[in-house]
Motif scaffolding. Sequence first.
Motif, PDB file in Angstrom:
ATOM      1  N   ILE A   1      -6.358 111.176  47.271  1.00 22.48           N
ATOM      2  CA  ILE A   1      -6.994 110.469  46.269  1.00 22.48           C
ATOM      3  C   ILE A   1      -8.364 109.728  46.759  1.00 22.48           C
ATOM      4  CG2 ILE A   1      -6.744 108.546  44.106  1.00 22.48           C
ATOM      5  CD1 ILE A   1      -3.745 109.749  44.062  1.00 22.48           C
TER       6      ILE A   1
ATOM      7  N   CYS B   1     -11.082 112.152  38.927  1.00 27.28           N
ATOM      8  CA  CYS B   1     -10.779 111.002  39.724  1.00 27.28           C
ATOM      9  C   CYS B   1     -12.029 109.776  39.194  1.00 27.28           C
ATOM     10  CB  CYS B   1     -10.880 111.116  41.124  1.00 27.28           C
ATOM     11  SG  CYS B   1     -10.693 109.986  42.268  1.00 27.28           S
TER      12      CYS B   1
ATOM     13  N   ARG C   1      -6.458 108.901  39.508  1.00 27.07           N
ATOM     14  CA  ARG C   1      -6.721 110.256  38.514  1.00 27.07           C
ATOM     15  C   ARG C   1      -6.095 109.714  37.227  1.00 27.07           C
ATOM     16  NH1 ARG C   1      -3.735 114.842  40.301  1.00 27.07           N
ATOM     17  NH2 ARG C   1      -5.108 116.075  39.197  1.00 27.07           N
TER      18      ARG C   1
ATOM     19  N   ASN D   1      -0.676 108.452  40.829  1.00 29.33           N
ATOM     20  CA  ASN D   1      -1.965 108.891  40.963  1.00 29.33           C
ATOM     21  C   ASN D   1      -3.109 107.838  41.124  1.00 29.33           C
ATOM     22  OD1 ASN D   1      -1.945 111.787  40.602  1.00 29.33           O
ATOM     23  ND2 ASN D   1      -1.284 111.683  38.692  1.00 29.33           N
TER      24      ASN D   1
END
Length: 415
Positions: free
Chosen positions: A299, A344, A367, A403
């Motif tokens: 990420i 993202c 995200r 996320n």
Amino acid sequence: MPPCYTIVIKLGSSSLVDEVTREPRLANMSRLVETMVQLRRQGHRIIVVSSGAIAVGMRAMGYTTRPSKLATVQALASVGQGILIGLWDNLFKQLSQPISQILLTRNDIVDFTQYRNAVNTINEVLEMGVIPIVNENDTLSVAEIKFGDNDTLSAITAGMMHADYLFLMTDVEALYTANPRSDPMAQPILIVEKVEELQVNTDTDAGAGSGVGTGGMTTKLIAAELASSAGVVTIVSLSSRPEYMLDIVADIQDNEGTSVEEMKQKLADKVKKGHIPLHTRFLSLPRDHAIKSDKKFWILHGLKTKGSLIIDKGCFQALSRKNRAGLLPAGIVHVTGVFHESECVSLMVVDSKTSPIESAKLVGQCRVNYSSVEISMIKGCQSHEIEHILGFADSEYIAHRDNIAFPPLVEEVLM
Ligand code: GLU
């Protein structure tokens, strides 16, 4: 048995191709090959990140200056990459060392399953005793999906592969306090504990790098910081003396477990006496502070951000707690950029809901479950209001906690 390491070696275009004639620097490449095969035979896992595709392509097609049209550069990269890998294969073959070619764009790792697949493939290649040679897939990558420069690509590769060491081979022996070519007072720095606290003048640095590459010391510092956050030690060393890598790796093996203070003293002494070549080591964060989770690294460094969400401090504290929550619409103060669901974005923090947007500090990435338009409509609201406002509610969270990723020691950003 001395410890074996996973070592990523980044070779810039200027180490492989003559800056003026753009002919391959065969002697240097041969010495690099000998050194890398030696390291491989000592049991280390070697991953090469090799630039040079565009420079080699330019020579093959008779270009003396880098064209400005993107499609032409991409066409040259497609010509040059084949020649470059052929050249590597020819040299490694002389020592019976198999190699493989891995061409990446960010698009290839945009999905976490694909990211893991790339890691598995490279691991499999390494298990076979092969040396993978990675480059950005310049032929297909455009600005939006580019890693940008190979210093960054090599640091991302090192983080992805949980490497121990990243060698950034370059045309100066070490990092200096200023550019040694123009400032006679410039001093070499042997050990850097925290890249972000480093005081060096990179203004007169090649900046955009040599005539054939894209790096410079600035991109090396960015790469070192990224690698350090993933627990990788970065070493800057002279590319025209590849064999230095053997001395440096041997020294690292001999000094496993030595304290930083002792290492600093010993290294300064050895460099002074000429027992070890001059180089710079950027220490990594201790393993228990470094990013351990693949998903978090992906990420933070695999994905490109498309916008940002500005949240308040209270929301940030809730997100960064150990048993952290997901990101709720109530904590969002502003939205910038245009993005879709699953993309993202950066997470930025302001002191309070009334603080100016310009005061926001970058703290992480996530995200999102909703698009920028949708988040603009539901920001500041309670989750149970989402359905009423949007007509649907895919999730009570703007981003699920799995996320959301913060770099190590992120709290320091806010101090
Ligand atoms: N990927 C580019 C090439 O092979 C080089 C990028 C860089 O050196 O940073 O020509």
